[in-house]
Design an enzyme around this catalytic site. Structure first.
Site, PDB file in Angstrom:
ATOM      1  N   ASP A 144      -9.735  -9.597   8.748  1.00 39.69           N
ATOM      2  CA  ASP A 144      -9.156  -8.265   8.491  1.00 39.69           C
ATOM      3  C   ASP A 144     -10.105  -7.105   8.763  1.00 39.69           C
ATOM      4  OD1 ASP A 144      -6.725  -6.919   7.528  1.00 39.69           O
ATOM      5  OD2 ASP A 144      -7.921  -6.299   5.807  1.00 39.69           O
ATOM      6  N   ARG A 146       0.834  -1.200   0.000  1.00 40.61           N
ATOM      7  CA  ARG A 146       0.000   0.000   0.000  1.00 40.61           C
ATOM      8  C   ARG A 146       0.874   1.257   0.000  1.00 40.61           C
ATOM      9  NH1 ARG A 146      -1.882   0.871   4.291  1.00 40.61           N
ATOM     10  NH2 ARG A 146      -1.264  -0.956   5.473  1.00 40.61           N
ATOM     11  N   GLY A 189      -0.637  -9.647  12.979  1.00 38.73           N
ATOM     12  CA  GLY A 189      -1.156 -10.876  13.568  1.00 38.73           C
ATOM     13  C   GLY A 189      -2.650 -11.136  13.516  1.00 38.73           C
ATOM     14  N   LYS A 190      -3.428 -10.388  12.722  1.00 40.59           N
ATOM     15  CA  LYS A 190      -4.880 -10.631  12.701  1.00 40.59           C
ATOM     16  C   LYS A 190      -5.218 -11.994  12.089  1.00 40.59           C
ATOM     17  CE  LYS A 190      -5.817  -6.851  10.539  1.00 40.59           C
ATOM     18  NZ  LYS A 190      -4.408  -6.401  10.556  1.00 40.59           N
ATOM     19  N   ARG A 201       2.549  -3.870  17.693  1.00 38.60           N
ATOM     20  CA  ARG A 201       3.822  -4.592  17.642  1.00 38.60           C
ATOM     21  C   ARG A 201       4.843  -3.701  18.330  1.00 38.60           C
ATOM     22  NH1 ARG A 201       6.472  -8.237  13.825  1.00 38.60           N
ATOM     23  NH2 ARG A 201       4.489  -8.604  12.762  1.00 38.60           N
ATOM     24  N   ASN A 237      -1.368 -17.764  22.158  1.00 38.03           N
ATOM     25  CA  ASN A 237      -2.158 -16.564  22.454  1.00 38.03           C
ATOM     26  C   ASN A 237      -3.537 -16.915  23.013  1.00 38.03           C
ATOM     27  OD1 ASN A 237      -0.064 -14.942  21.549  1.00 38.03           O
ATOM     28  ND2 ASN A 237      -0.842 -14.851  19.444  1.00 38.03           N
ATOM     29  N   ASN A 260       6.110  -8.659   2.060  1.00 35.20           N
ATOM     30  CA  ASN A 260       4.664  -8.424   1.959  1.00 35.20           C
ATOM     31  C   ASN A 260       4.033  -9.333   0.894  1.00 35.20           C
ATOM     32  OD1 ASN A 260       2.248  -7.077   2.743  1.00 35.20           O
ATOM     33  ND2 ASN A 260       2.393  -5.702   0.976  1.00 35.20           N
ATOM     34  N   TYR A 313       1.281 -16.980  18.502  1.00 34.19           N
ATOM     35  CA  TYR A 313       0.470 -17.916  17.712  1.00 34.19           C
ATOM     36  C   TYR A 313      -0.529 -18.673  18.607  1.00 34.19           C
ATOM     37  CZ  TYR A 313       3.925 -16.623  14.224  1.00 34.19           C
ATOM     38  OH  TYR A 313       4.738 -15.910  13.380  1.00 34.19           O
ATOM     39  N   GLY A 314      -0.521 -20.016  18.571  1.00 35.85           N
ATOM     40  CA  GLY A 314      -1.499 -20.806  19.330  1.00 35.85           C
ATOM     41  C   GLY A 314      -1.508 -20.474  20.818  1.00 35.85           C
ATOM     42  N   ASN A 374      -3.462 -14.590  11.736  1.00 33.60           N
ATOM     43  CA  ASN A 374      -2.999 -15.681  12.582  1.00 33.60           C
ATOM     44  C   ASN A 374      -3.876 -15.872  13.809  1.00 33.60           C
ATOM     45  OD1 ASN A 374      -0.305 -17.127  11.800  1.00 33.60           O
ATOM     46  ND2 ASN A 374      -0.242 -15.046  10.975  1.00 33.60           N
ATOM     47  N   ARG A 424       1.779 -12.241  -0.527  1.00 33.17           N
ATOM     48  CA  ARG A 424       0.421 -12.517  -0.018  1.00 33.17           C
ATOM     49  C   ARG A 424      -0.180 -13.756  -0.658  1.00 33.17           C
ATOM     50  NH1 ARG A 424      -1.893  -8.850   4.003  1.00 33.17           N
ATOM     51  NH2 ARG A 424      -0.238  -7.319   4.244  1.00 33.17           N
ATOM     52  N   SER A 463      -1.516  -3.458  10.233  1.00 33.61           N
ATOM     53  CA  SER A 463      -1.184  -4.350   9.130  1.00 33.61           C
ATOM     54  C   SER A 463       0.042  -5.197   9.460  1.00 33.61           C
ATOM     55  CB  SER A 463      -0.923  -3.526   7.876  1.00 33.61           C
ATOM     56  OG  SER A 463      -2.068  -2.754   7.585  1.00 33.61           O
TER      57      SER A 463
HETATM   58  P1  GTP Z   1      -2.631  -7.647   7.346  1.00 36.00           P
HETATM   59  O1  GTP Z   1      -3.161  -8.676   6.405  1.00 36.00           O
HETATM   60  O2  GTP Z   1      -1.526  -6.827   6.761  1.00 36.00           O
HETATM   61  O3  GTP Z   1      -3.702  -6.777   7.918  1.00 36.00           O
HETATM   62  O4  GTP Z   1      -1.860  -8.458   8.523  1.00 36.00           O
HETATM   63  P2  GTP Z   1      -2.360  -9.295   9.795  1.00 36.00           P
HETATM   64  O5  GTP Z   1      -2.624  -8.379  10.936  1.00 36.00           O
HETATM   65  O6  GTP Z   1      -3.434 -10.231   9.407  1.00 36.00           O
HETATM   66  O7  GTP Z   1      -1.031 -10.122  10.195  1.00 36.00           O
HETATM   67  P3  GTP Z   1      -0.678 -11.674  10.046  1.00 36.00           P
HETATM   68  O8  GTP Z   1      -1.513 -12.553  10.926  1.00 36.00           O
HETATM   69  O9  GTP Z   1      -0.635 -12.009   8.611  1.00 36.00           O
HETATM   70  O10 GTP Z   1       0.796 -11.702  10.638  1.00 36.00           O
HETATM   71  C1  GTP Z   1       1.843 -10.890  10.125  1.00 36.00           C
HETATM   72  C2  GTP Z   1       3.170 -11.455  10.510  1.00 36.00           C
HETATM   73  O11 GTP Z   1       3.279 -11.545  11.933  1.00 36.00           O
HETATM   74  C3  GTP Z   1       3.394 -12.852   9.960  1.00 36.00           C
HETATM   75  O12 GTP Z   1       4.720 -12.985   9.505  1.00 36.00           O
HETATM   76  C4  GTP Z   1       3.150 -13.752  11.162  1.00 36.00           C
HETATM   77  O13 GTP Z   1       3.875 -14.954  11.085  1.00 36.00           O
HETATM   78  C5  GTP Z   1       3.589 -12.864  12.331  1.00 36.00           C
HETATM   79  N1  GTP Z   1       2.818 -13.162  13.573  1.00 36.00           N
HETATM   80  C6  GTP Z   1       1.477 -13.338  13.674  1.00 36.00           C
HETATM   81  N2  GTP Z   1       1.108 -13.641  14.950  1.00 36.00           N
HETATM   82  C7  GTP Z   1       2.241 -13.639  15.674  1.00 36.00           C
HETATM   83  C8  GTP Z   1       2.524 -13.878  17.068  1.00 36.00           C
HETATM   84  O14 GTP Z   1       1.634 -14.152  17.886  1.00 36.00           O
HETATM   85  N3  GTP Z   1       3.820 -13.771  17.449  1.00 36.00           N
HETATM   86  C9  GTP Z   1       4.824 -13.464  16.558  1.00 36.00           C
HETATM   87  N4  GTP Z   1       6.066 -13.381  17.016  1.00 36.00           N
HETATM   88  N5  GTP Z   1       4.600 -13.253  15.245  1.00 36.00           N
HETATM   89  C10 GTP Z   1       3.327 -13.324  14.806  1.00 36.00           C
HETATM   90  C1  SPV Z   2      -3.169  -4.416   5.200  1.00 40.65           C
HETATM   91  O1  SPV Z   2      -2.188  -3.799   4.746  1.00 40.65           O
HETATM   92  O2  SPV Z   2      -3.691  -4.132   6.305  1.00 40.65           O
HETATM   93  C2  SPV Z   2      -3.724  -5.551   4.431  1.00 40.65           C
HETATM   94  C3  SPV Z   2      -3.236  -5.780   3.075  1.00 40.65           C
HETATM   95  O3  SPV Z   2      -4.612  -6.221   4.933  1.00 40.65           O
HETATM   96  S1  SPV Z   2      -3.913  -4.655   1.927  1.00 40.65           S
HETATM   97  O4  SPV Z   2      -5.053  -5.304   1.278  1.00 40.65           O
HETATM   98  O5  SPV Z   2      -2.877  -4.376   0.925  1.00 40.65           O
HETATM   99  O6  SPV Z   2      -4.367  -3.472   2.593  1.00 40.65           O
HETATM  100 MN    MN Z   3      -5.184  -5.508   6.998  1.00 40.15          MN
END
Ligand code: GTP
Ligand code: SPV
Ligand code: MN
Length: 590
Positions: free
Chosen positions: A286, A80, A262-263, A406, A502, A373, A499-500, A265, A375, A259
């Site tokens: 999301d 973005r 961790g959402k 974060r 949490n 990034n 991760y789990g 996950n 996807r 973004s």
């Molecule tokens: P957007 O799609 O950009 O909105 O991201 P999101 O908030 O859905 O994040 P996503 O769950 O994809 O995680 C982003 C990164 O953080 C990945 O590389 C994950 O592996 C890492 N991650 C997610 N949850 C955890 C966690 O609980 N601990 C750690 N250390 N890393 C995490």
């Molecule tokens: C974000 O950046 O928060 C995403 C990916 O979920 S995007 O669709 O590029 O906004």
């Molecule tokens: Mn997002």
């Protein structure tokens, strides 16, 4: 090829407004053909096959990854672009200090010049789509016009698109108009413009993610947040997850993290083995549209139908659900390739990359093999734990709202707000390290209120006021929490396994909402003592636990001062309640 675009939709029920708009866009952009997307599987198959022939898509190893394809975006178009994303309201104050602003007339002129003749030699695709279950009163429709077949394939996965959406538009007469062209992918001629007062979006010069899939961030957050304020609901950057405890009670939580924080996950979490009897189901990963219900609770729908998720870091140990989900019928963007044509990314344990995300021979000197990034785009129904309630037109009732960021320091693992008003302060003061999801330097801490800094379509001061007003309507308001999975030690290692694991934190929250689990009061809110969490089988040192559960008063006094500075940008429009809550925290910190 057709010499003149056909302007009559080959679909049963067509809104005359949509047809007229397509005609005027066609006159401006001059495509060689117009294609109305019907959203069928046949259409997707045909387009995919064509893109494979044209080498725009690469078919992945069909035995290991059936129905999966790789798309490589232009190397200067991988995230973005917040610096060229604008909210174009008549009054600049309505956009607020949190948005780049341009006067609507100026923005329209600029965009008209860019769009003029931009689709010559290209096909114009019309994508009618519905955000939210087609039969939900909370769903909202739009039409995206684009010249990118990659956008068509993504929108077919991410939204309920085609015939049924067009029928709803014809019935309702109201829809968001999203006009998109990849242009020449020139970063200097790239703009993402929003016209909330006109329910319009104009995006030029990028084909990537949130810049180009207009139903997602542009519509479902920036435009929807504006509509939500007028109509008394909330459009948020939140996952929605259902948790069933060993007693069989199900509760739904919604969580906003910035973004790549961790959402996805958390929405697909797998309970640790030491927590038998827990079940987790994904409603959304999301975006959440939250409505106060007649029962005084907050109800959530996920406007999307698929996931556009971060690939790196996904593996059997971190997120087995996601790993299994993306082994079929998935569109990968900017991952690396193995010798056997399997997709590869940092964190994938098996195999090694031979080609990097640019399609060049992999050389670690040039950085990661997969773009940070990179996807996956995949239908929600591929998710092994997709909630049966995700398509419920009423949505699901929310028991707790979670904000998070974060942060290597300052924010403890979890704390609970004193009440809704304090919770709005907690959300408004979220800070988080920037990530690869947006162009710019990663790892810089910035304020990202409610994880909505890049996505709120109006002045944050008005948005926080709206949050307070929505809360006042709820007689059974969810409790509000803040979490931080990303605390680090002096060596930069994560203190919390994440991760789990949490789920331990989420289980505590549910117990707080129901039977009243234990906690200790601190100046920033209630924290669990380590003994209040389920610690069975958890492998964390006592030093790490001490850090994760501590509130450092010196750091927090500084934090409160920084939050006060940040709020001062919003001047007289800032709700006084936020300053009152901040003053309470400051006093408690001594
Ligand atoms: P957007 O799609 O950009 O909105 O991201 P999101 O908030 O859905 O994040 P996503 O769950 O994809 O995680 C982003 C990164 O953080 C990945 O590389 C994950 O592996 C890492 N991650 C997610 N949850 C955890 C966690 O609980 N601990 C750690 N250390 N890393 C995490
Ligand atoms: C974000 O950046 O928060 C995403 C990916 O979920 S995007 O669709 O590029 O906004
Ligand atoms: Mn997002």
């Amino acid at each position: 090829m057709a010499t003149a675009p056909h302007l009559i939709a080959p679909l049963p029920l067509i809104s005359t407004e949509v047809a007229a708009w397509v005609e005027s866009v066609s006159a401006l952009t001059r495509p060689r053909a117009v294609h109305w997307c019907d959203g069928s599987q046949a259409e997707v198959r045909e387009l995919t096959a064509r893109l494979v022939r044209e080498r725009e898509l690469h078919q992945l190893n069909a035995e290991e990854f059936p129905g999966c394809y790789l798309y490589r975006s232009d190397p200067n178009d991988v995230a973005r672009v917040e610096h060229v994303t604008y909210v174009c309201t008549r009054s600049q104050e309505d956009a607020g200090p949190n948005n780049h602003w341009m006067a609507p007339a100026e923005a329209h002129d600029k965009m008209r010049a860019l769009f003029s003749g931009c689709m010559r030699e290209r096909t114009l695709y019309v994508i009618p789509y519905c955000m939210g279950p087609l039969d939900s009163p909370y769903a909202r429709c739009g039409v995206e016009i684009t010249d990118s077949p990659y956008v068509v394939l993504n929108m077919a996965i991410m939204t309920r698109s085609g015939r049924a959406a067009l029928e709803r538009i014809a019935r309702e007469g109201k829809f968001v108009r999203g006009l998109h062209s990849t242009g020449e992918l020139d970063p200097a001629r790239r703009f993402i413009m929003h016209f909330p007062e006109e329910l319009g979006i104009e995006s030029f010069g990028s084909g990537y993610g949130g810049n180009a899939l207009l139903g997602k961030k542009c519509h479902a957050l920036r435009i929807a947040s504006w509509q939500a304020r007028q109509e008394g609901w909330l459009a948020e950057h939140m996952l929605i997850v259902g948790l069933t405890n060993p007693q069989g009670e199900t509760h739904y939580l919604a969580a906003a993290f910035p973004s790549a924080c961790g959402k996805t996950n958390l929405a697909m979490l797998i309970p640790p083995q030491s927590m038998p009897g827990w079940k987790v189901e994904t409603v959304g990963d999301d975006i959440a549209w939250l409505h106060p219900g007649p029962d005084g609770r907050l109800w959530a729908v996920n406007p999307e139908a698929g996931y556009f998720g971060v690939v790196p870091g996904t593996n059997r140990d971190t997120n087995r659900n996601a790993f299994d989900m993306i082994r079929r019928d998935t569109l990968f963007t900017n991952v690396a390739l193995t010798a056997d044509d399997e997709p590869w990314w940092e964190g994938r344990k098996k195999f090694t990359p031979v080609l990097d995300w640019k399609g060049q021979p992999y050389d670690p000197k040039n950085g990661p093999a997969a773009h940070p990034n990179s996807r996956f785009t995949v239908a929600a129904r591929n998710n092994p734990i997709y909630s049966p309630r995700a398509d419920d037109p009423r949505g699901v009732p929310i028991s707790a709202l979670i904000f998070g960021g974060r942060r290597r320091e300052v924010a403890p693992l979890v704390y609970e707000a004193r009440n809704w008003q304090h919770g709005v302060l907690v959300g408004a003061s979220v800070a988080s390290e920037t990530t690869a999801a947006a162009v710019g330097q990663a790892g810089v801490v910035r304020r990202d209120p409610m994880a909505m800094l890049p996505f709120c379509g109006y002045n944050f001061a008005d948005y926080w006021r709206h949050w307070l007003e929505v809360g006042a309507k709820l007689t059974r308001a969810p409790k509000i929490y803040h979490v931080n999975w990303f605390r680090r030690d002096a060596q930069g290692r994560f203190l919390w396994p994440g991760y789990g694991e949490n789920l331990r934190v989420l289980a505590w929250m549910l117990d707080r909402c129901t039977v009243g689990a234990g906690a200790t009061e601190t100046p920033i809110g209630s924290l669990p003592r380590p003994a209040d969490l389920n610690m069975n089988g958890l492998d964390v040192t006592s030093e790490a636990l001490a850090a994760l559960f501590s509130v450092d008063r010196t750091l927090w006094r500084q934090e409160v001062a920084e939050i006060g500075d940040y709020f001062s940008r919003y001047g007289a429009r800032l709700p006084a309640e936020l300053l009152q809550e901040l003053a309470v925290t400051q006093k408690l910190l001594g």
